[in-house]
Design a protein around this motif. Structure first.
Motif, PDB file in Angstrom:
ATOM      1  N   VAL A 142      44.733  36.511  57.017  1.00 31.03           N
ATOM      2  CA  VAL A 142      45.804  35.361  57.010  1.00 31.03           C
ATOM      3  C   VAL A 142      45.882  34.989  58.353  1.00 31.03           C
ATOM      4  CG1 VAL A 142      48.176  34.853  56.557  1.00 31.03           C
ATOM      5  CG2 VAL A 142      46.782  36.395  54.852  1.00 31.03           C
ATOM      6  N   LEU A 143      45.976  35.681  59.159  1.00 26.46           N
ATOM      7  CA  LEU A 143      45.753  35.469  60.934  1.00 26.46           C
ATOM      8  C   LEU A 143      44.826  34.320  61.127  1.00 26.46           C
ATOM      9  CD1 LEU A 143      47.099  38.560  62.745  1.00 26.46           C
ATOM     10  CD2 LEU A 143      48.460  36.421  62.310  1.00 26.46           C
ATOM     11  N   ALA A 144      43.578  34.879  60.498  1.00 26.41           N
ATOM     12  CA  ALA A 144      42.395  33.904  60.883  1.00 26.41           C
ATOM     13  C   ALA A 144      42.311  32.676  59.783  1.00 26.41           C
ATOM     14  CB  ALA A 144      41.176  34.706  60.619  1.00 26.41           C
ATOM     15  N   GLN A 145      43.531  32.506  58.906  1.00 30.69           N
ATOM     16  CA  GLN A 145      43.526  31.265  58.172  1.00 30.69           C
ATOM     17  C   GLN A 145      42.458  31.399  56.885  1.00 30.69           C
ATOM     18  OE1 GLN A 145      44.104  27.884  60.319  1.00 30.69           O
ATOM     19  NE2 GLN A 145      46.125  28.359  60.787  1.00 30.69           N
ATOM     20  N   GLU A 146      42.397  32.648  56.719  1.00 33.05           N
ATOM     21  CA  GLU A 146      41.331  32.938  55.568  1.00 33.05           C
ATOM     22  C   GLU A 146      41.927  33.508  54.446  1.00 33.05           C
ATOM     23  OE1 GLU A 146      38.702  35.611  57.193  1.00 33.05           O
ATOM     24  OE2 GLU A 146      37.821  34.255  58.602  1.00 33.05           O
ATOM     25  N   LYS A 147      41.627  33.486  53.205  1.00 36.52           N
ATOM     26  CA  LYS A 147      42.166  34.065  51.862  1.00 36.52           C
ATOM     27  C   LYS A 147      41.977  35.530  52.081  1.00 36.52           C
ATOM     28  CE  LYS A 147      42.702  31.362  47.844  1.00 36.52           C
ATOM     29  NZ  LYS A 147      42.371  30.449  47.285  1.00 36.52           N
ATOM     30  N   PRO A 148      43.264  36.184  51.765  1.00 35.62           N
ATOM     31  CA  PRO A 148      43.153  37.675  51.825  1.00 35.62           C
ATOM     32  C   PRO A 148      42.231  38.097  50.527  1.00 35.62           C
ATOM     33  CG  PRO A 148      45.431  36.922  51.278  1.00 35.62           C
ATOM     34  CD  PRO A 148      44.698  35.771  51.730  1.00 35.62           C
ATOM     35  N   VAL A 149      41.623  39.207  50.661  1.00 33.11           N
ATOM     36  CA  VAL A 149      40.850  39.863  49.585  1.00 33.11           C
ATOM     37  C   VAL A 149      41.515  40.768  48.942  1.00 33.11           C
ATOM     38  CG1 VAL A 149      38.951  40.398  48.703  1.00 33.11           C
ATOM     39  CG2 VAL A 149      38.804  38.594  50.405  1.00 33.11           C
ATOM     40  N   PHE A 150      41.712  40.883  47.665  1.00 36.47           N
ATOM     41  CA  PHE A 150      42.560  42.217  47.000  1.00 36.47           C
ATOM     42  C   PHE A 150      41.301  43.037  46.319  1.00 36.47           C
ATOM     43  CE2 PHE A 150      45.561  39.131  47.647  1.00 36.47           C
ATOM     44  CZ  PHE A 150      46.816  39.658  48.018  1.00 36.47           C
ATOM     45  N   PRO A 151      41.594  44.414  46.719  1.00 34.69           N
ATOM     46  CA  PRO A 151      40.670  45.387  46.087  1.00 34.69           C
ATOM     47  C   PRO A 151      40.622  45.696  44.751  1.00 34.69           C
ATOM     48  CG  PRO A 151      42.425  46.592  46.945  1.00 34.69           C
ATOM     49  CD  PRO A 151      42.734  45.220  47.303  1.00 34.69           C
ATOM     50  N   THR A 152      39.541  45.690  43.761  1.00 40.07           N
ATOM     51  CA  THR A 152      39.650  45.954  42.391  1.00 40.07           C
ATOM     52  C   THR A 152      39.956  47.514  42.316  1.00 40.07           C
ATOM     53  OG1 THR A 152      37.033  46.803  42.544  1.00 40.07           O
ATOM     54  CG2 THR A 152      37.739  44.393  41.815  1.00 40.07           C
ATOM     55  N   MET A 153      40.183  47.989  41.131  1.00 43.78           N
ATOM     56  CA  MET A 153      40.455  49.492  40.953  1.00 43.78           C
ATOM     57  C   MET A 153      39.081  50.116  41.301  1.00 43.78           C
ATOM     58  SD  MET A 153      42.499  51.727  40.412  1.00 43.78           S
ATOM     59  CE  MET A 153      44.184  51.343  39.678  1.00 43.78           C
ATOM     60  N   GLU A 154      38.045  49.631  40.958  1.00 41.37           N
ATOM     61  CA  GLU A 154      36.903  50.244  41.392  1.00 41.37           C
ATOM     62  C   GLU A 154      36.664  50.598  42.972  1.00 41.37           C
ATOM     63  OE1 GLU A 154      33.893  48.762  39.271  1.00 41.37           O
ATOM     64  OE2 GLU A 154      32.417  50.202  39.520  1.00 41.37           O
TER      65      GLU A 154
END
Ligand SMILES: Cc1cc2nc3c(=O)[nH]c(=O)nc-3n(C[C@H](O)[C@H](O)[C@H](O)COP(=O)(O)O)c2cc1C
Length: 316
Positions: A235-247
């Motif tokens: 977010v600080l780099a103005q990118e989209k945060p990526v969320f981990p899958t359960m895997e």
């Protein structure tokens, strides 16, 4: 004192061991902290305490955190830390635990500013590496004194001041006061590290903007969720945060377990990892049952099998 970026992983007793720090670092943490380390235990050469400050093979920046109150112990203990490779020492003035506070250490120092100042002075004079301090807002609501303490402490030669926006009597409850962090920022010239309630990917950026602090420190939000560090950096780099899958969560849990067992041996590693593994699987189907099973597992192999079976069930 150098940090790689503005998102730091907090000192966490019982959590921020070498395994945790390696993972936090992999997630991009701008710096990591050891667990709090007793000055007396170091001076008395307690073996377990030496293990707490083992930072061999780790990439910096790493703050080695000390707690105590008496220059007679703090001075030699800080020197032992440096002999063992510490390149940055952080002084704990925030620990609320009764057994620490009753010794006049941790957050109790916020009640005795003069003792606290002598302690900080002793540390700064003892070693050539940067010394930082981690404060709370105050001891209790009727004695909020972080502003005056931070102001005096900056004059003692510290490299930065971290502020957790809660009083000691709040422990970890209630909302952290970011306003008080902003006030410290406006009163002191050394860098301020803001701390308290970074739970979401946007929180670091919000805390930086709202308080003007130079860096933020993530504590409980990273439990079973080290991705929070990377997400805040995104977010600080103005990118989209990526969320981990359960895997990915299970893969990280397994890696964390492997590291813990590698560095602490199977018996201790397995026991200490139980709570952390439960955090990784928190929102999965059947997580409560798995948690019970994890708590009864005695060896690494059983834990690995349990986690893999859990993952299979998520797919089905
Ligand atoms: C289990 C636990 C252990 C902690 N251990 C330490 C410690 O050793 N040293 C320290 O300065 N703070 C310690 N803290 C406080 C955290 O570093 C941090 O200040 C606090 O959790 C607030 O940040 P958060 O709201 O992001 O969790 C601990 C907190 C928790 C929950």
């Amino acid at each position: 004192m150098q940090i790689d970026n503005q998102v730091l992983a907090a000192p966490l007793a019982g959590i921020s061991d070498k395994a945790f720090r390696l993972i936090a670092k992999e997630m991009g943490a701008g710096a990591v902290y050891t667990e709090m380390i007793s000055d007396k235990a170091l001076v008395y050469r307690n073996q377990k305490t030496f293990e707490l400050m083992d930072i061999q093979d780790e990439e910096g920046p790493i703050a080695v955190q000390i707690f105590g109150r008496d220059p007679e112990f703090l001075t030699p203990a800080a020197r032992i830390m440096v002999e063992r490779g510490a390149q940055w020492i952080d002084f704990n003035m925030g620990c609320p635990a009764p057994k620490v506070v009753k010794n006049g250490e941790g957050a109790a120092l916020m009640k005795e500013p003069d003792v606290a100042y002598r302690a900080v002075e002793a540390l700064v004079n003892a070693v050539d590496v940067p010394v930082t301090v981690k404060l709370r807002k105050g001891f209790d609501v009727s004695s909020v004194n972080v502003l005056s303490m931070a102001k005096t402490i900056q004059g003692l030669g510290v490299a930065a001041i971290a502020v957790h926006g809660r009083t000691r009597d709040q422990f970890y409850s209630g909302q952290a006061d970011w306003q008080v962090i902003a006030e410290v920022v406006s009163r002191v010239d050394v860098p301020v590290i803001g701390n308290g309630d970074i739970w979401e990917p946007t929180d670091a950026s919000r805390m930086l903007a709202e308080t003007g602090c130079q860096a933020v420190m993530i504590g409980r939000g990273s439990f079973g969720n080290p991705w929070l560090i990377r997400q805040n950096l995104a977010v600080l780099a103005q990118e989209k945060p990526v969320f981990p899958t359960m895997e990915e969560k299970i893969a990280m849990a397994l890696k964390h377990l492997r590291l813990a067992v590698h560095y602490k041996g199977e018996r201790v590693g397995v026991r200490e990892m139980r709570k952390q593994l439960s955090w990784y699987i928190k929102n999965g189907t059947g997580a409560a049952r798995l948690r019970d099973e994890i708590n009864q597992a005695e060896d690494e192999k059983t834990l690995i099998a349990l986690l893999n079976a859990f993952l299979e069930r998520q797919k089905g």
